[in-house]
Design a protein around this motif. Structure first.
Motif, PDB file in Angstrom:
ATOM      1  N   LEU A   1      35.839  59.719  36.815  1.00  0.00           N
ATOM      2  CA  LEU A   1      35.739  61.137  36.497  1.00  0.00           C
ATOM      3  C   LEU A   1      34.311  61.631  36.715  1.00  0.00           C
ATOM      4  O   LEU A   1      33.372  61.135  36.098  1.00  0.00           O
ATOM      5  N   VAL A   2      34.169  62.616  37.579  1.00  0.00           N
ATOM      6  CA  VAL A   2      32.856  63.202  37.869  1.00  0.00           C
ATOM      7  C   VAL A   2      32.668  64.379  36.915  1.00  0.00           C
ATOM      8  O   VAL A   2      33.398  65.371  36.974  1.00  0.00           O
ATOM      9  N   TRP A   3      31.666  64.274  36.079  1.00  0.00           N
ATOM     10  CA  TRP A   3      31.441  65.285  35.044  1.00  0.00           C
ATOM     11  C   TRP A   3      29.939  65.336  34.754  1.00  0.00           C
ATOM     12  O   TRP A   3      29.374  64.391  34.234  1.00  0.00           O
ATOM     13  N   GLY A   4      29.307  66.404  35.154  1.00  0.00           N
ATOM     14  CA  GLY A   4      27.867  66.544  34.936  1.00  0.00           C
ATOM     15  C   GLY A   4      27.033  66.059  36.100  1.00  0.00           C
ATOM     16  O   GLY A   4      25.807  66.186  36.080  1.00  0.00           O
ATOM     17  N   GLU A   5      27.694  65.502  37.117  1.00  0.00           N
ATOM     18  CA  GLU A   5      27.024  65.092  38.353  1.00  0.00           C
ATOM     19  C   GLU A   5      27.692  65.801  39.525  1.00  0.00           C
ATOM     20  O   GLU A   5      28.851  66.216  39.436  1.00  0.00           O
ATOM     21  N   VAL A   6      26.962  65.894  40.633  1.00  0.00           N
ATOM     22  CA  VAL A   6      27.494  66.602  41.792  1.00  0.00           C
ATOM     23  C   VAL A   6      28.748  65.909  42.309  1.00  0.00           C
ATOM     24  O   VAL A   6      28.839  64.681  42.357  1.00  0.00           O
ATOM     25  N   HIS A   7      29.725  66.700  42.711  1.00  0.00           N
ATOM     26  CA  HIS A   7      30.992  66.170  43.217  1.00  0.00           C
ATOM     27  C   HIS A   7      30.894  65.729  44.672  1.00  0.00           C
ATOM     28  O   HIS A   7      31.440  64.697  45.055  1.00  0.00           O
ATOM     29  N   ASP A   8      30.222  66.492  45.499  1.00  0.00           N
ATOM     30  CA  ASP A   8      30.132  66.208  46.930  1.00  0.00           C
ATOM     31  C   ASP A   8      29.502  64.842  47.177  1.00  0.00           C
ATOM     32  O   ASP A   8      28.420  64.530  46.670  1.00  0.00           O
TER      33      ASP A   8
END
Length: 598
Positions: free
Chosen positions: A297-304
């Motif tokens: 789960l990406v949360w608080g960091e860039v997704h790309d």
């Protein structure tokens, strides 16, 4: 991962705008730069009045109709449900305004809802209720490709200062960039996605920063530079490298010092600190094969993925922000580069960013960084000068200078997984609603006939059968139209056989202060300046002439629609029909058209 662009109609540079662009760039388009000046210079006391700053207010204070704004929220909330199978987003923050008034600032849904995604069942595992986070007005989102706008503004600031030339070769700033046939690529081509680059490269596979650079240096153009429009993240990554080279500062520092700091964008930055995490919208359960990297789960960091591999700071993605900060940016640009006492761009520079440089590529109108006239996400807000951008995570920003209005839609549409959403339906729906919220006042009297804005429809407004057999009959009326070019058309047509066959009626339209515009095929389509036109048309001679306006739309996108007012048919000797007479008005047959006072 970034959004591309789709259907629209390009618009050319007028002589006046070309002259202004040339003047901005020192008389030779793209070669000479402006004198150096700090982009963030504040207005000195007594030197000039500060620009108005944003405030929350009512729709009436913003000059907007409250009904369409209520519909905007309702339409956006519909996409929290099946769209058509899964929700388009878990949550969103909606912001709409006009002038210096924010008339709508509404959070919907959840900023954090899902802990993971189960690809075997195509379902999501939710966090326990106490660990879920509803969206708030201040929720921070990963902007994805909206980051490109900030990079573009930083580049135009350097053009103002004389450190960067719009038509300068990228290789003149980065010599290694010249490899593999890229020696002629210009800064303008990076900003307008005409460099020839492919959409992206797997920079995340390179083990070191130096190897990532080598991949860019060694990349050959997919098309000869300047010959094709192709949206590419590599353009803004390359522009980042140029900006960092000529300023000696990392891109995140430039963002903070040149844009966020002067404008007071306190929730706009790269790499948000851990303390922000509870107020950040989560994105994707990023795992292979749908993601290039296994990150959970990406949360608080860039997704790309590429931005992540570049340490979270990239020219194409990586900026986090909230709806209010983006509204301030929108207001700044609509006010010619100034907000309050701060100025980050000159008015000529903003105009340059909103000028279509891609006239050779109809449908892909593009200023410097900003996309122009894109119905596929702007909806009915789209005009030749409407500017905006989207982001893969579910974000969008639209600025309409013709109505001084702006729309921010920040959604987490890749939460829990990117495959749950497709298209831009919420963006289009909200753009349509905000466009409808800008009233079109009747030209005469209390109401005018409005075609509506339904897609995949046909609306007709018919006059009663008239005896024009004596000849010399003419129609006069007022007409206002704004449609998706060519796809949606308004036709004036007549029938002399009771409606069995219809023929187009040529007409002439003139707006105040303008020249007569001939419509020999009886059709009005596209953008007419959003102004009333006076229409005249010579009518065929017939014993029973039926006359109607027919508005037809396709199933995809619509414009603001069409309005007809004050219809009158007369010969030299007598009036055959006058809409201002109650008896005549009662004989009009409206199917899909409504009498609107706005």
């Amino acid at each position: 991962m970034s959004d591309g662009t789709a259907e629209a109609e390009g618009r050319g540079l007028t002589r006046r705008r070309l002259g202004q662009v040339s003047l901005l760039l020192g008389g030779a388009l793209g070669i000479a730069a402006l004198p150096a000046a700090p982009a963030a210079a504040s207005t000195r006391p007594g030197s000039a009045a500060a620009r108005a700053t944003l405030r929350h207010g009512s729709p009436q204070q913003a000059g907007l109709l409250p009904g369409p704004l209520r519909q905007l929220v309702a339409d956006a909330e519909a996409f929290l449900g099946p769209s058509p199978v899964h929700p388009w987003y878990a949550g969103a923050v909606l912001l709409a305004g006009r002038g210096s008034t924010v008339a709508l600032h509404e959070p919907i849904g959840m900023a954090v809802r899902y802990a993971s995604y189960d690809e075997k069942t195509d379902t999501a595992v939710e966090f326990p209720p106490e660990q879920q986070h509803p969206t708030t007005r201040d929720t921070v989102f990963d902007l994805a490709s909206l980051s490109k706008l900030f990079t573009s503004i930083l580049a135009v600031q350097q053009i103002e200062r004389g450190a960067l030339e719009l038509e300068g070769a990228v290789a003149s700033y980065l010599p290694d960039f010249a490899r593999a046939g890229k020696q002629s690529v210009t800064i303008r081509q990076l900003l307008t996605h005409t460099s020839g680059f492919r959409p992206d490269l797997p920079l995340y596979d390179a083990p070191t920063y130096e190897r990532k650079l080598e991949m860019i240096w060694d990349e050959a153009p997919l098309n000869p530079p300047g010959t094709v429009y192709l949206y590419s993240d590599l353009n803004m990554i390359s522009l980042q490298l140029v900006l960092e080279k000529i300023t000696g500062r990392p891109l995140d520092v430039q963002l903070a010092e040149e844009i966020a700091g002067p404008l007071g964008l306190h929730r706009t930055r790269y790499n948000p600190p851990a303390s922000w995490k509870p107020s950040i919208a989560a994105t994707e359960d990023a795992r292979k094969p749908w993601s290039a990297l296994d990150r959970g789960l990406v949360w608080g960091e860039v997704h790309d993925e590429n931005a992540y591999s570049l340490g979270g700071v990239a020219g194409h993605a990586g900026v986090f922000s909230c709806a209010w900060d983006l509204a301030v940016l929108a207001r700044t640009l609509l006010d010619g580069g100034a907000y309050g006492h701060a100025r980050i761009l000159r008015p000529e520079s903003v105009q340059l960013m909103f000028t279509d440089f891609n006239t050779a590529f109809p449908g892909d109108a593009h200023g410097l960084g900003f996309e122009l006239y894109q119905h596929w996400y702007m909806g009915a807000m789209a005009t030749p000068t409407t500017a905006g951008h989207t982001g893969f995570t579910g974000t969008s920003l639209v600025l309409d200078p013709t109505t001084d209005s702006f729309l921010v839609v920040l959604g987490n549409s890749v939460h829990p997984v990117r495959s749950w959403r497709s298209g831009s339906a919420p963006r289009v729906a909200t753009g349509n609603d905000l466009a409808r919220a800008v009233a079109v006042r009747p030209q005469r009297g209390r109401t005018a006939w409005f075609s509506g804005m339904a897609s995949a429809g046909t609306a007709t407004l018919a006059l009663p059968a008239l005896d024009t057999s004596a000849g010399g009959a003419r129609l006069r009326c007022s007409l206002w139209w704004d449609t998706e070019p060519q796809s949606d058309v308004l036709v004036l047509e007549a029938s002399a056989d009771g409606g069995a066959a219809w023929q187009p009626v040529p007409f002439t339209a003139v707006r105040r202060g303008g020249r007569p515009e001939q419509h020999p095929d009886g059709i009005a389509t596209g953008y007419s300046g959003r102004r009333w036109h006076e229409v005249t048309a010579a009518l065929p001679a017939a014993r029973q002439l039926a006359l109607r306006w027919r508005y037809t739309t396709d199933r995809l996108y619509v414009g603001r629609g069409a309005y007809v007012d004050a219809q009158r048919v007369q010969t030299r000797r007598r009036v055959l029909f006058d809409e201002s007479r109650p008896a005549d008005a009662a004989r009009l047959e409206a199917r899909g058209w409504t009498a609107s006072a706005d």
